[in-house]
Design a protein around this motif. Sequence first.
Motif, PDB file in Angstrom:
ATOM      1  N   THR A   6      -6.540  14.395  -8.427  1.00 16.58           N
ATOM      2  CA  THR A   6      -7.080  14.561  -7.082  1.00 16.58           C
ATOM      3  C   THR A   6      -6.774  13.314  -6.263  1.00 16.58           C
ATOM      4  N   PHE A   7      -6.105  13.521  -5.137  1.00 21.02           N
ATOM      5  CA  PHE A   7      -5.725  12.433  -4.246  1.00 21.02           C
ATOM      6  C   PHE A   7      -6.464  12.593  -2.923  1.00 21.02           C
ATOM      7  N   LEU A   8      -7.107  11.527  -2.482  1.00 22.30           N
ATOM      8  CA  LEU A   8      -7.805  11.516  -1.203  1.00 22.30           C
ATOM      9  C   LEU A   8      -7.017  10.655  -0.223  1.00 22.30           C
ATOM     10  N   PHE A   9      -6.536  11.272   0.865  1.00 24.16           N
ATOM     11  CA  PHE A   9      -5.787  10.562   1.900  1.00 24.16           C
ATOM     12  C   PHE A   9      -6.679  10.313   3.097  1.00 24.16           C
ATOM     13  N   MET A  10      -6.631   9.091   3.622  1.00 23.69           N
ATOM     14  CA  MET A  10      -7.258   8.809   4.907  1.00 23.69           C
ATOM     15  C   MET A  10      -6.217   8.193   5.832  1.00 23.69           C
ATOM     16  N   PRO A  11      -5.599   9.013   6.674  1.00 20.23           N
ATOM     17  CA  PRO A  11      -4.621   8.471   7.622  1.00 20.23           C
ATOM     18  C   PRO A  11      -5.264   8.090   8.944  1.00 20.23           C
ATOM     19  N   GLU A  12      -4.608   7.208   9.670  1.00 21.62           N
ATOM     20  CA  GLU A  12      -4.989   6.966  11.054  1.00 21.62           C
ATOM     21  C   GLU A  12      -4.851   8.274  11.827  1.00 21.62           C
ATOM     22  N   ARG A 118     -18.395   7.339   2.372  1.00 24.37           N
ATOM     23  CA  ARG A 118     -19.048   7.219   1.062  1.00 24.37           C
ATOM     24  C   ARG A 118     -19.488   8.599   0.560  1.00 24.37           C
ATOM     25  N   ASP A 119     -19.974   9.435   1.468  1.00 25.36           N
ATOM     26  CA  ASP A 119     -20.368  10.792   1.082  1.00 25.36           C
ATOM     27  C   ASP A 119     -19.154  11.618   0.656  1.00 25.36           C
ATOM     28  N   ILE A 120     -18.067  11.486   1.397  1.00 25.95           N
ATOM     29  CA  ILE A 120     -16.848  12.244   1.067  1.00 25.95           C
ATOM     30  C   ILE A 120     -16.345  11.866  -0.312  1.00 25.95           C
ATOM     31  N   ILE A 121     -16.283  10.581  -0.600  1.00 28.12           N
ATOM     32  CA  ILE A 121     -15.804  10.135  -1.904  1.00 28.12           C
ATOM     33  C   ILE A 121     -16.699  10.668  -3.013  1.00 28.12           C
ATOM     34  N   GLY A 122     -17.999  10.689  -2.752  1.00 24.91           N
ATOM     35  CA  GLY A 122     -18.913  11.243  -3.739  1.00 24.91           C
ATOM     36  C   GLY A 122     -18.673  12.719  -3.996  1.00 24.91           C
ATOM     37  N   ARG A 123     -18.358  13.467  -2.957  1.00 23.40           N
ATOM     38  CA  ARG A 123     -18.088  14.905  -3.109  1.00 23.40           C
ATOM     39  C   ARG A 123     -16.746  15.164  -3.783  1.00 23.40           C
ATOM     40  N   VAL A 124     -15.725  14.443  -3.335  1.00 23.99           N
ATOM     41  CA  VAL A 124     -14.347  14.738  -3.770  1.00 23.99           C
ATOM     42  C   VAL A 124     -14.061  14.211  -5.172  1.00 23.99           C
ATOM     43  N   GLN A 125     -14.642  13.063  -5.513  1.00 25.61           N
ATOM     44  CA  GLN A 125     -14.372  12.415  -6.799  1.00 25.61           C
ATOM     45  C   GLN A 125     -12.860  12.254  -7.033  1.00 25.61           C
ATOM     46  N   PRO A 126     -12.194  11.519  -6.163  1.00 23.70           N
ATOM     47  CA  PRO A 126     -10.736  11.400  -6.274  1.00 23.70           C
ATOM     48  C   PRO A 126     -10.326  10.518  -7.448  1.00 23.70           C
ATOM     49  N   ASP A 127      -9.126  10.769  -7.939  1.00 17.13           N
ATOM     50  CA  ASP A 127      -8.517   9.868  -8.921  1.00 17.13           C
ATOM     51  C   ASP A 127      -7.853   8.688  -8.231  1.00 17.13           C
ATOM     52  N   VAL A 128      -7.334   8.913  -7.023  1.00 13.79           N
ATOM     53  CA  VAL A 128      -6.657   7.864  -6.258  1.00 13.79           C
ATOM     54  C   VAL A 128      -7.048   8.029  -4.791  1.00 13.79           C
ATOM     55  N   ILE A 129      -7.291   6.898  -4.131  1.00 12.11           N
ATOM     56  CA  ILE A 129      -7.588   6.879  -2.697  1.00 12.11           C
ATOM     57  C   ILE A 129      -6.419   6.227  -1.983  1.00 12.11           C
ATOM     58  N   ILE A 130      -5.896   6.910  -0.964  1.00 10.94           N
ATOM     59  CA  ILE A 130      -4.724   6.419  -0.229  1.00 10.94           C
ATOM     60  C   ILE A 130      -5.092   6.277   1.232  1.00 10.94           C
ATOM     61  N   ASP A 421       5.907   9.727  -7.000  1.00 13.01           N
ATOM     62  CA  ASP A 421       6.025   9.117  -8.337  1.00 13.01           C
ATOM     63  C   ASP A 421       5.050   7.952  -8.488  1.00 13.01           C
ATOM     64  N   VAL A 422       4.984   7.096  -7.457  1.00 11.32           N
ATOM     65  CA  VAL A 422       4.077   5.944  -7.509  1.00 11.32           C
ATOM     66  C   VAL A 422       2.633   6.413  -7.600  1.00 11.32           C
ATOM     67  N   LEU A 423       2.261   7.383  -6.787  1.00 11.79           N
ATOM     68  CA  LEU A 423       0.872   7.837  -6.766  1.00 11.79           C
ATOM     69  C   LEU A 423       0.500   8.534  -8.074  1.00 11.79           C
ATOM     70  N   GLU A 424       1.403   9.308  -8.625  1.00 12.96           N
ATOM     71  CA  GLU A 424       1.140   9.928  -9.927  1.00 12.96           C
ATOM     72  C   GLU A 424       0.944   8.868 -11.008  1.00 12.96           C
ATOM     73  N   ARG A 425       1.776   7.834 -10.968  1.00 16.58           N
ATOM     74  CA  ARG A 425       1.639   6.768 -11.971  1.00 16.58           C
ATOM     75  C   ARG A 425       0.289   6.082 -11.859  1.00 16.58           C
ATOM     76  N   VAL A 426      -0.119   5.762 -10.627  1.00 22.17           N
ATOM     77  CA  VAL A 426      -1.415   5.120 -10.432  1.00 22.17           C
ATOM     78  C   VAL A 426      -2.533   6.025 -10.935  1.00 22.17           C
ATOM     79  N   GLY A 427      -2.452   7.321 -10.624  1.00 18.47           N
ATOM     80  CA  GLY A 427      -3.491   8.244 -11.059  1.00 18.47           C
ATOM     81  C   GLY A 427      -3.544   8.391 -12.566  1.00 18.47           C
ATOM     82  N   ALA A 428      -2.381   8.487 -13.185  1.00 18.91           N
ATOM     83  CA  ALA A 428      -2.336   8.637 -14.651  1.00 18.91           C
ATOM     84  C   ALA A 428      -2.897   7.397 -15.339  1.00 18.91           C
ATOM     85  N   GLU A 429      -2.551   6.221 -14.825  1.00 16.93           N
ATOM     86  CA  GLU A 429      -3.053   4.983 -15.426  1.00 16.93           C
ATOM     87  C   GLU A 429      -4.560   4.865 -15.262  1.00 16.93           C
TER      88      GLU A 429
END
Length: 433
Positions: A6-12, A118-130, A421-429
């Motif tokens: 699960t990847f959580l993106f927060m873009p401008e 903080r509420d969103i992160i609690g709901r989503v439970q991401p593996d990586v935050i971008i 590839d980078v994001l998958e590696r970070v998540g797997a680690e």
Amino acid sequence: MTAPLTFLFMPESAYGPTNNCVGIGAELVKRGHRVVFAAEASWAGKLAPLGFEEDLVDLAPPPEGDAAEQSAGQFWKDYINAIKPEFRKDTIEQLETVVAPIWQELIDGAKHCEPQLRDIIGRVQPDVIIEDNVLCFPALVTAGKPFVRIVSCNPLEVRADGVAPVFSGLGEHEADQWATFRDEYDRTHRPMWEDFAAWVEAQGAPPLGDLDFIHSGVANLYVYPEELDYTDARPPANTWTRLDSSVRDTDDAFELPEHLRNGDDPLIYFSLGSLGSADIALVQSVLDALADGPYRVIVSKGPRHDEFELPANCWGEEFLPQTRILPLVDLVITHGGNNTTTEAMHFGKPMVLLPLFWDQYDNAQRVHECGYGRRLPTYGFTAVELRAAIDEQLSDAAHIERVRAAGEAIRARDGLRRAADVLERVGAESRQP
């Protein structure tokens, strides 16, 4: 194959960073991952059709009544429209009247949405935050999850002594002016930065670097072609990965309007971005210069599309599928936004650049000094100068071939795959015991 993550993106909120994250997120979805966007609230309903989940934030108290229905990125469209008279000033003057006020708006937005994040992160439970933004949101770096930073602005945003100061538009040959610009940046920004840095630490986040508004991540991505990069003067640190481009494959199909299909006249794409196109006078000055010329022009009209008419040799709409149009054209007239600049390079198209604010000056200068386009004075060019710049870019076969070859090389580097590839590696680690 990597297990689903699960990847959580927060873009401008602006189109450039959001579209960059859309491209990377779509690649992750193709690979079977869950992608959630904590974008600004005006993007509601625009990301879910692309296969993403939406869990959105307000950067300010929600509008009421008729203003409640906003177009995507409306927060910044309204703000930029209010301050656009300041774009006529030199970059060193803009530090106080444009750049610092934008930072303050960003800071106010970060403070407002901190509890929501903080509420969103609690709901989503991401593996990586971008995060693809220029400002720290403490919730993103205090969640106990791997944090990845994306820079989809000019890489001068990551400041260093050996390169020009960000937002200056100063060239390599103007190093004697760099210190003066840095001193003025310090004067106009330090009190605001000190207040923000104290707030960031009060939320439990690590200290920021001096005059930095954002932390680095466990991995960091930046979107900029090797052909324009500053690596000769400042090699990137080991945690940084360059994405030469990040061109989404989610835009709608496009066919040229019939009256633009035929003829030998150069086909030009003209866009000042969703923010810059709010300056109707500037848009009109460009259209007037092109009106009687031997050109066929596609115009990204932007949010004030109903306030001006197009010449007979032009066609345009409020929104256009830019990544479908760029392969078709011969040249791009642009404000120098990072998204359009890197996409024009990706498709091997020469540029004429009219920068307005922020890092657009840096991109315009870099394209100019690297020989992939021509920078003009945005509010000082004449019709003759604009036409001459276009002709210069299109009359030299060797130049056109050089730009085309650069695009071919950039596409071969496949920035979307590299980012995923980078994001998958970070998540797997992060899942390893």
